[in-house]
Design a protein around this motif. Structure first.
Motif, PDB file in Angstrom:
ATOM      1  N   ARG A 114    -102.891  59.434  41.267  1.00  0.00           N
ATOM      2  CA  ARG A 114    -101.928  59.054  42.287  1.00  0.00           C
ATOM      3  C   ARG A 114    -101.708  57.534  42.308  1.00  0.00           C
ATOM      4  O   ARG A 114    -100.592  57.068  42.500  1.00  0.00           O
ATOM      5  CB  ARG A 114    -102.383  59.564  43.662  1.00  0.00           C
ATOM      6  N   THR A 121     -92.077  62.594  40.649  1.00  0.00           N
ATOM      7  CA  THR A 121     -91.885  63.876  41.302  1.00  0.00           C
ATOM      8  C   THR A 121     -92.085  64.987  40.294  1.00  0.00           C
ATOM      9  O   THR A 121     -92.312  66.133  40.665  1.00  0.00           O
ATOM     10  CB  THR A 121     -90.494  63.994  41.918  1.00  0.00           C
ATOM     11  N   PHE A 226    -102.549  68.707  38.828  1.00  0.00           N
ATOM     12  CA  PHE A 226    -103.729  68.912  39.659  1.00  0.00           C
ATOM     13  C   PHE A 226    -104.125  70.378  39.560  1.00  0.00           C
ATOM     14  O   PHE A 226    -103.283  71.249  39.469  1.00  0.00           O
ATOM     15  CB  PHE A 226    -103.414  68.584  41.124  1.00  0.00           C
TER      16      PHE A 226
ATOM     17  N   TYR B 322    -106.932  61.912  48.513  1.00  0.00           N
ATOM     18  CA  TYR B 322    -108.001  62.426  47.641  1.00  0.00           C
ATOM     19  C   TYR B 322    -109.292  61.639  47.805  1.00  0.00           C
ATOM     20  O   TYR B 322    -110.356  62.083  47.399  1.00  0.00           O
ATOM     21  CB  TYR B 322    -107.546  62.390  46.184  1.00  0.00           C
TER      22      TYR B 322
ATOM     23  N   PRO C  13     -99.676  68.987  46.017  1.00  0.00           N
ATOM     24  CA  PRO C  13     -99.301  67.644  45.577  1.00  0.00           C
ATOM     25  C   PRO C  13     -97.778  67.507  45.482  1.00  0.00           C
ATOM     26  O   PRO C  13     -97.066  68.508  45.340  1.00  0.00           O
ATOM     27  CB  PRO C  13     -99.930  67.537  44.177  1.00  0.00           C
ATOM     28  N   VAL C  14     -97.300  66.278  45.550  1.00  0.00           N
ATOM     29  CA  VAL C  14     -95.849  66.074  45.605  1.00  0.00           C
ATOM     30  C   VAL C  14     -95.149  66.399  44.297  1.00  0.00           C
ATOM     31  O   VAL C  14     -93.926  66.404  44.234  1.00  0.00           O
ATOM     32  CB  VAL C  14     -95.489  64.626  46.023  1.00  0.00           C
ATOM     33  N   GLU C  15     -95.929  66.706  43.256  1.00  0.00           N
ATOM     34  CA  GLU C  15     -95.288  67.108  42.010  1.00  0.00           C
ATOM     35  C   GLU C  15     -94.768  68.543  42.077  1.00  0.00           C
ATOM     36  O   GLU C  15     -93.929  68.942  41.275  1.00  0.00           O
ATOM     37  CB  GLU C  15     -96.261  67.018  40.829  1.00  0.00           C
ATOM     38  N   SER C  20     -91.426  68.446  45.946  1.00  0.00           N
ATOM     39  CA  SER C  20     -90.852  67.248  45.338  1.00  0.00           C
ATOM     40  C   SER C  20     -89.436  66.987  45.861  1.00  0.00           C
ATOM     41  O   SER C  20     -89.009  65.843  45.965  1.00  0.00           O
ATOM     42  CB  SER C  20     -90.845  67.388  43.814  1.00  0.00           C
ATOM     43  N   HIS C  23     -89.838  65.337  49.255  1.00  0.00           N
ATOM     44  CA  HIS C  23     -90.355  64.006  49.017  1.00  0.00           C
ATOM     45  C   HIS C  23     -89.215  63.088  48.558  1.00  0.00           C
ATOM     46  O   HIS C  23     -89.090  61.943  49.011  1.00  0.00           O
ATOM     47  CB  HIS C  23     -91.447  64.109  47.945  1.00  0.00           C
ATOM     48  N   LYS C  24     -88.375  63.624  47.682  1.00  0.00           N
ATOM     49  CA  LYS C  24     -87.276  62.830  47.139  1.00  0.00           C
ATOM     50  C   LYS C  24     -86.294  62.452  48.255  1.00  0.00           C
ATOM     51  O   LYS C  24     -85.875  61.291  48.375  1.00  0.00           O
ATOM     52  CB  LYS C  24     -86.560  63.652  46.058  1.00  0.00           C
ATOM     53  N   ASN C  27     -87.845  59.831  50.472  1.00  0.00           N
ATOM     54  CA  ASN C  27     -87.838  58.512  49.839  1.00  0.00           C
ATOM     55  C   ASN C  27     -86.437  57.891  49.848  1.00  0.00           C
ATOM     56  O   ASN C  27     -86.292  56.677  50.018  1.00  0.00           O
ATOM     57  CB  ASN C  27     -88.378  58.602  48.412  1.00  0.00           C
ATOM     58  N   GLU C  41    -100.647  64.634  51.081  1.00  0.00           N
ATOM     59  CA  GLU C  41    -100.424  65.765  50.187  1.00  0.00           C
ATOM     60  C   GLU C  41    -101.702  66.561  50.032  1.00  0.00           C
ATOM     61  O   GLU C  41    -102.779  66.137  50.427  1.00  0.00           O
ATOM     62  CB  GLU C  41     -99.920  65.277  48.826  1.00  0.00           C
ATOM     63  N   ASN C  42    -101.549  67.745  49.455  1.00  0.00           N
ATOM     64  CA  ASN C  42    -102.699  68.606  49.160  1.00  0.00           C
ATOM     65  C   ASN C  42    -103.561  68.868  50.394  1.00  0.00           C
ATOM     66  O   ASN C  42    -104.763  69.026  50.293  1.00  0.00           O
ATOM     67  CB  ASN C  42    -103.552  67.960  48.061  1.00  0.00           C
ATOM     68  N   ILE C 211     -85.432  72.222  40.645  1.00  0.00           N
ATOM     69  CA  ILE C 211     -85.241  70.872  40.112  1.00  0.00           C
ATOM     70  C   ILE C 211     -84.425  70.940  38.819  1.00  0.00           C
ATOM     71  O   ILE C 211     -84.310  71.998  38.201  1.00  0.00           O
ATOM     72  CB  ILE C 211     -86.600  70.183  39.825  1.00  0.00           C
TER      73      ILE C 211
END
Ligand code: ATP
Ligand code: ATP
Ligand code: MG
Ligand code: MG
Lengths: 314, 349, 305, 512
Positions: A114, A121, A226, B322, C13-15, C20, C23-24, C27, C41-42, C211
């Motif tokens: 991170r 993204t 992850f 984390y 997670p943001v992936e 995402s 998140h986009k 942002n 996240e997570n 996406i």
């Protein structure tokens, strides 16, 4: 029904099985080395995560693929060093340290990821290892395609098994490692440092686990996610037991497990959605337990496994 | 290098080492915070505040400690007899499954009856789940580390199957979750409007009961004997297999209580993410407590506190969350090392 | 006006594709100076309620997230903090009793349907593989709409559907996709990371989801159904600013009509999809936008055929 | 032959002021001595006198708190077995240091080659082992798994390990404690050959006869201190015993007792084969009240099966067992205890005690369920502790406290506790399997006294031992076991040691 059987004779099924097996082979050999020397390494899941990230990130940052593999191994060895320091000379519980290492390695990897990639993204990709068919051999039907048209890392996995087997059974070092797992005082009495042997084994084993993780990001896939190890490390612990702590049998176990996995994926497509998909996903685990029941009676485990050795202890 | 037991550790030393362990953890955390570009100076304050700085924080810590006490006890009991139960996670889920099967209206009973019935049934289910590996171990010599580990995967898939099948909440709009348990099956909250529930009290009772079992009873004695030397125990007439079986039942039952308490006390229903690895953390908690049931309570609260505090710190300091798990792991490893050093002295020759 | 303090809480997670997009959008709003944005996240569902409360206590005015699995707890928190606005991914409907709690979801079935029409025209073997993580409504809905679209242009298409039981195991998704290609599929519906990679390696086609991955797989990804979270978020931000935030269903802002979803540009496949198919797509798109055609919302688990 | 008189050359070993403390205990207290070339020095001392500790320091397992060691004029670095090995010191430990799951060859070759060589040279190792074995009468199969070997064979492997490394000094820690008379003979022959080849030997034993037979010089340790040094030729057993214990040791007298009723009867009992030892083959045996029956035999001939059977660890596959005239059902260790059988197991570390549990916990292990120690599933720790304290007092056990882990006790003291645990409930039947193995003369006399007391009380005692002197001294009747079969009994004094030896060698019919 015959469709279900036909799958077993297709080359693509065996190609998939070998590919799925490859990371397991690395990590299983790694765990096997540790256990043979008397140390249960439950850090495997975390160490694979570290390897997956370190290898991939090296390449992403401009390193070449083999450098990535080396860095992954190094990172794994570092966590192995931590594990070994706590469990061998200090003799702390291998369960606690193992789980602690898994938690530490995983979370530290995520944290680092991170920090390194705060604004992505979609995880960036690298150019991974490509299949490298071996001329001639890869032309053999089914077998050739399955074994000789894989990526270099898969070949390395098989070579690792040969090397581990050679080292364990043919070299003075392997003799000392096996003895350290059987009766450390026998090793000490012959003037070899049990601490040295065990620490070395844990570090080398952890390096292999990390390469197993790197296989996922550098050969099976091309980016880091992850939680992508997804329990594969725990499977390897089962595979070591299944293989009765022998490299050859463990290799067989890894391929068998991977074949179950490749098979369930294909069966799932045939079922027409009648059977819940979870039943298929369960298959490799259930079959592993059944297989264990069959081999357990004959397995001779390293007698000193999980028993810390303290010089001069009564 | 070798370790030599210290004759009589002084109180100061006994306290100094854990303090050093916490300090080491904070140093690591500070370095990480620094690496993330934030100020490391308030790390200690933020962690402490997040873990115990307010009634809310303290209650959150205890809430999170509750399932850890149960799984920690389950592991402590099993490990005493050298039954390596790595499957508390699976037993937890089975306990939760039983709780929703019985608690969602199938048994229209008053609380006073329903909750004890569910507790007994959940414990029985968890017990049975561990009985499998125990039988495989005693009758076929199958390593229980592996079977219990694999059962975690199998049970999780099984729960997933239930949640997408028979246990799926018809009102859940397709999301894989169970219906909510009825009010009679819920454990009340200790303070109205806060999350801490009577599962925590149950956990304390269980810990005390396990302490009594281990210290005062025949069974506890048998379990320790079997754990230390099964061959000698068998020779002395201790029914080794039966003791292992009882241990498995007890351990599985305790882990299942974690699932019951999470569902009946906190969540109300069952989802696939009921436990963020409480079963695995139980091993850590138990070993940190040196398998002492009362110590499990303390170590569960410690582990939970570090996590909750560090998690809050990550938000306050603006670093990736984390870091919380990094701190838990660091605290764990440095704490077990500290405990070692408080009891042993290192001799370099 | 001052930027609004927004905090997001994601369980992954943001992936992860779904998150995402949120998140986009956040942002983007931050870039514009509309909001201050922080996120966790997570966050496991176990910790979700605590994190919500911590953010509320920290003075955030709008909390964005996903409360699948913690619906009730989330609403309790909302009740405790009436001055904070909550915009949460949820399968449920808004409740007037919790006036500061709005819901949304990725209702992009319109775009999925259109991508299905293209897919039906592009598959030669009339066999399509679909790999999903878990059969949850958010996934099922899009798969079903996609399948309906495929049937529009190729009614006798066979579907292979598989779930891998994980959100984050691209190697496994990839293996599953390989198996489907072995099983005859020449077009894959890429719900998970890894599927397009399998398609690329085996030189079959893929249809993207949520996406846009056309750039990464120029030879592979024919079309994608995109989710745009911006309308949802921007409307919520506007409401908070105006002080008019109330219990609403923001799901409609994901509809094509609202600009919440779209078919990605064909990119390298421009001109490779038969013109009459594209004409049909355009026609359906128009019908969707003017309300004369509604894509069915079907959250049931799709099955192999 | 380059045999030179012991004092002609500088000493091969010189220990100066060795002191070792374990917490409050001083295990070795300023010990100094020298070992000369071609000399056999015997190290004597009670259990816990510090013999093993001293040897462990010499070999580098332990680090002395004070003092230094010189080998061949060079000071040995402390705590470094590798250096000790390199200096030519070889050690056969009291508890063997062999890896059971590996072969003889592997155990011997371990650590003899550089760890980084790409290949272990098995062929030349095999040749060397064969040569050493032939030269010194140490026959073993290099490819046998050590776990499958008899104790005597394992010991040969241990000696080979030392010789393989060209040891010039050989330390043997109680090498004969577990050997049969024949094996002991063979060992002594080997030792003679070694000495003739210029090796020096330190030999630890509790058996004064052996010490007198093989050593040139005797060192006596008492409570960690060097209590005396004698040339073997100029001392007596009595003097040595007195030096060891500080007073004279009196062997207990065997008073005549009239034999009572049959308490334990086996008719044609067979067991299934398990492990290395022989199974029982239609064995009939009767134990009478007030009688000690001695069972002689070379180990591995069915003693383990017989002991296991009586102890309840094994079940008969055919034949019948009667206790007090009644056939037994559901035979188990628990049942054996319930039928009043007291058991003194052969291996006190692995089977007799639970090392990491306290003395108190160990002494109740066979009776924790009785009303004396538990009620409604709860243990009465007070009663248990009282019991432990009583045993410690009555049996003169040296231990820090009843709460100490039993692992920390010396072998003799451990054995006394086992004896106390077994004999306290006045058992009708006593199974004593190698009860005096590894014990010092004082402790041996004590154990024998207790067995005779039990006999006098009217108990039936079965004494299993490989020590013929012990058997001859205590037994009212003697049986010999060979290949799972029993010889006809002989009364006290009826057969000579030689005749019994014949029987043990397997000539049951001829001698019977
Ligand atoms: N590692 C240790 N830790 C604590 N105490 C020890 C340790 N090793 C030996 N001791 C103690 O030191 C003393 C000497 O023990 P040692 O083993 O040297 O006796 P020994 O003379 O060899 O006795 P035996 O004849 O029974 O073999 C004993 O009291 C023993 O309990
Ligand atoms: N020496 C032996 N020979 C044959 N079978 C044995 C032996 N020891 C144990 N067994 C078998 O193994 C099983 C387990 O023995 P153990 O006494 O340890 O278990 P247990 O829990 O006491 O069982 P049980 O109630 O049947 O005695 C026994 O039921 C018995 O059938
Ligand atoms: Mg029994
Ligand atoms: Mg000794």
């Amino acid at each position: 029904m015959e469709q279900a059987l036909e799958i077993l004779f297709t080359a693509s099924f065996w190609v998939a099985a070998i590919r799925i097996a490859s990371p397991l082979i690395f990590a299983t050999m790694g765990e096997l080395i540790c256990e043979r020397a008397g140390v249960l390494n439950l850090g495997i899941e975390g160490i694979m995560t570290v390897g997956a990230f370190a290898g991939w990130f090296t390449v992403y940052s401009g390193g070449d693929l083999w450098t990535g593999v080396a860095i992954a191994a190094l990172a794994g060895a570092m966590f192995g060093l931590l594990h070994a320091t706590l469990t061998v000379p200090l003799g702390l519980s291998q369960h606690v340290v193992g789980i602690g290492i898994t938690l530490l390695a995983t979370s530290l990897t995520y944290f680092t990821y991170r920090l390194a990639l705060p604004e992505v993204t979609s995880p960036p990709k690298i150019e991974p290892f490509q299949p490298l068919p071996i001329p001639g051999l890869s032309q053999i039907p089914v077998v050739g395609e399955a074994l000789f048209a894989q990526t270099p890392l898969t070949y390395l996995a098989f070579a690792t098994v040969a090397v581990v087997a050679w080292v364990l059974y043919r070299t003075p070092l392997g003799l000392a490692m096996r003895a350290a797992g059987e009766n450390p005082s026998a090793v000490e009495a012959q003037g070899i440092s049990v601490t040295g042997i065990r620490m070395g084994a844990v570090m080398a084993g952890s390096a292999l686990m990390a390469v197993g993780g790197a296989f996922l990001t550098m050969s099976a896939f091309n980016s880091f996610f992850f939680e992508m190890i997804n329990g594969r490390g725990w499977i390897c612990i089962a595979l070591v037991v299944f293989g009765s702590w022998r490299p050859g049998k463990a290799l067989l176990g890894a391929i068998l497990f991977a074949a179950f996995d490749a098979y369930q994926i294909r069966l799932q497509q045939l079922s027409g959605g009648v059977v819940p998909y979870q039943v298929f996903l369960m298959m490799p685990y259930v079959l592993s337990i059944l297989a264990l029941v069959l081999v357990a009676r004959r397995a001779t485990y390293p007698k000193a496994l999980m028993i810390p050795y303290q010089k001069g202890e009564r | 290098m070798r370790l030599e037991p210290k004759p009589a550790p002084s109180l100061a030393a006994t306290l100094a080492y854990p303090v050093a362990a916490i300090a080491a953890t904070l140093v690591v955390a500070s370095l990480l915070v620094l690496a993330a570009g934030a100020s490391p100076f308030s790390v200690f304050y933020l962690v402490a505040k997040g873990a115990a700085g307010s009634q809310f924080a303290l209650l959150e810590t205890l809430t999170r400690a509750t399932p850890l006490i149960f799984t920690g006890l389950a592991v402590a009991v099993a490990f005493r007899a050298r039954l390596w139960n790595i499957g508390a996670e699976a037993q937890l889920y089975i306990g939760a499954v039983v709780t929703v099967v019985l608690g969602t209206g199938a048994l229209p009973l008053p609380s006073g009856l329903l909750i004890p019935i569910i507790i007994v049934a959940a414990m029985a289910a968890g017990a049975l789940l561990l009985a499998g590996p125990a039988v495989l171990k005693t009758r076929f010599g199958v390593d229980e580390v592996v079977t219990t580990l694999l059962l975690n995967f199998i049970v999780l898939l099984f729960v997933s199957m239930l949640l997408e099948g028979p246990l799926k909440d018809p009102m859940g709009l397709g999301w894989p979750q169970s219906s909510k348990v009825i009010a009679e099956a819920q454990l009340p909250r200790i303070i109205q409007g806060k999350r801490l529930h009577y599962g925590f009290v149950l956990a304390l009772v269980a810990a005390f009961a396990m302490w009594v079992v281990m210290k005062k009873t025949v069974l506890g004695y048998e379990m320790r004997a079997v754990g230390h030397n099964p061959e000698a125990a068998r020779f002395a007439g201790i029914p080794v297999n039966r003791v292992l079986m009882k241990t498995a039942l007890l351990s599985g039952g305790l882990a299942a209580l974690a699932g019951f308490s999470e569902v009946a006390g906190l969540k109300g229903n069952l989802t696939l993410d009921l436990s963020p690895g409480f079963g695995y953390s139980g091993i850590v908690v138990a070993m940190l407590a040196m398998l002492n049931p009362l110590g499990v309570v303390a170590s569960a609260i410690f582990v939970a506190g570090i996590f909750v505090g560090a998690d809050a710190m990550s938000r306050a300091a603006g670093v990736p969350s984390y870091i919380a798990d990094v701190m838990v792991a660091t605290a764990l490893l440095s704490m077990v090392t500290a405990i070692l050093f408080s009891r042993y002295r290192v001799r370099w020759r | 006006a001052d930027p609004i303090k927004v905090a997001a809480i994601y369980t992954v997670p943001v992936e992860q594709q779904w998150v995402s997009r949120i998140h986009k959008a956040a942002n983007a709003a931050k870039e514009r100076g509309d909001i201050e944005y922080v996120y966790s996240e997570n966050t496991s569902n176990n910790d979700y309620e605590r994190v919500m409360r911590e953010y509320c206590e920290a003075g955030h005015k709008l909390i964005v997230g996903e409360v699948f699995g913690v619906e009730e707890a989330a609403r309790t928190v909302a009740k405790d903090y009436p001055e904070v606005a909550f915009l949460m991914g949820s399968s449920f409907k808004p409740d007037a009793a919790v006036a500061n709690f709005s819901v949304f979801d990725n209702y992009i079935q319109d775009a999925s349907y259109l991508s299905g029409i293209i897919a039906g025209a592009m598959t030669k073997s009339k066999n399509i593989g679909m790999v999903g993580g878990y059969p949850i409504p958010e996934v099922n809905r899009l798969m079903n709409a996609f399948m309906a679209g495929v049937k529009e242009s190729a009614p006798d298409t066979k579907f292979q559907v598989a779930f891998i039981g994980s959100w984050f195991d691209p190697p496994k998704a990839k293996e599953t996709a390989f198996a489907q290609i072995d099983g005859g599929a020449d077009l894959l519906y890429a719900e998970r990371f890894g599927v397009s990679d399998a398609a690329k390696e085996r030189k079959v086609l893929a249809v993207g989801n949520v996406i846009d991955t056309q750039k990464d797989y120029p030879e592979t990804v024919v079309a994608s159904a995109l989710w745009h979270f911006e309308p949802t978020l921007d409307n919520a931000i506007g409401a908070v600013k105006a002080g008019s935030f109330k219990a609403d269903d923001y799901g409609v802002f994901s509809f094509m009509k609202a600009g919440g979803c779209s078919l990605a540009p064909l990119g390298t496949f421009e001109g490779k999809v038969p013109a009459e198919v594209m004409a049909k797509v355009a026609e359906k798109e128009k019908a969707i936008k003017d309300g004369s055609f509604m894509v069915e919302i079907n959250d049931a688990e799709p099955k192999s055929s | 032959m380059s045999y030179t008189s012991p004092t002609a050359e500088p000493p091969v070993l010189r220990l100066s002021g060795i002191t070792k403390r374990f917490g409050a205990l001083t295990a070795n207290d300023a010990i100094s001595f020298e070992l000369n070339k071609g000399e056999v020095v015997a190290l004597l001392g009670e259990n816990g006198a510090g013999k093993t500790t001293l040897m462990n320091i010499l070999f580098g397992h332990y680090v002395a708190d004070e003092g230094s060691i010189e080998a061949f004029g060079q000071t040995l670095p402390p705590g470094d077995p590798k250096a000790a090995l390199a200096a030519g010191i070889g050690m056969v430990h009291q508890h063997f240091t062999l890896a059971d799951n590996m072969t003889v060859l592997e155990n011997i070759a371990l650590g003899t080659e550089s760890l980084w060589r790409p290949r272990l040279d098995r062929a030349s190792a095999r040749t060397r082992i064969a040569k050493l074995a032939a030269d010194f009468g140490l026959a073993v199969n290099p490819d046998a798994r050590v776990g499958a070997l008899s104790v005597g064979e394992r010991q040969r492997v241990e000696i080979l390990k030392a010789l393989y490394r060209d040891a010039r000094v050989l330390i043997l820690d109680e090498p004969t404690a577990v050997l049969t008379p024949a094996e002991t003979e063979a060992l002594f022959r080997t030792l003679k050959m070694l000495v003739a080849n210029g090796l020096s030997i330190i030999f630890i034993s509790h058996k004064l006869g052996e010490v007198m037979a093989v050593s040139d010089r005797v060192l006596v340790l008492r409570s960690g201190r060097l209590a005396g040094e004698r040339a073997t030729a100029r001392t007596t057993r009595q003097e040595l015993a007195a030096l060891m214990v500080g007073q004279e040791v009196k062997q207990p007298a065997v008073a005549p007792v009239t034999r009572g009723e049959a308490l334990f009867v086996m008719n044609d009992v067979s067991t299934s084969a398990r492990g290395a030892g022989a199974a029982l083959d239609q064995v009939s045996l009767t134990l009478f009240a007030g009688e000690i029956v001695g069972l002689a035999g070379v180990s591995g001939n069915g003693q383990a099966a017989l002991a296991g059977l009586i102890a309840g660890a094994e079940r008969p596959v055919s034949g019948e067992m009667l206790i007090a005239g009644r056939a037994v059902a559901n035979w188990s260790t628990r049942a054996a205890l319930d039928h009043g059988i007291a058991r003194i197991p052969e291996d006190r570390h692995a089977v007799g005690t639970i090392g990491d549990m306290s003395v108190t916990e160990n002494v109740i292990s066979e009776r924790y369920r009785s009303a004396r120690f538990s009620r409604h599933g709860f243990l009465d720790w007070k009663a248990a502790r009282n019991f432990a304290e009583g045993l410690i007092r009555d049996y003169d056990v040296k231990c820090p406290s009843p709460e100490a882990r039993i692992r920390l006790l010396s072998g003799g003291n451990m054995q006394k506790l086992i004896l106390g645990r077994a004999l306290d409930p006045d058992p009708a039947i006593v199974l004593a399997n190698q009860p005096a193995r590894g014990l010092d003369v004082g402790a041996v006399a004590y154990v024998h006294g207790k067995l005779l007391e039990a006999r006098a009380r009217g108990a039936a005692v079965l004494l299993i031992s490989e020590d013929l002197d012990e058997i001859m001294a205590l037994s009212d009747r003697i049986l010999v076991i060979s290949k799972g079969r029993l010889s006809a009994p002989s009364a006290r004094g009826e057969r000579t040691i030689g005749e019994i030896g014949e029987l043990m060698a397997g000539h049951l019919e001829r001698a019977a």
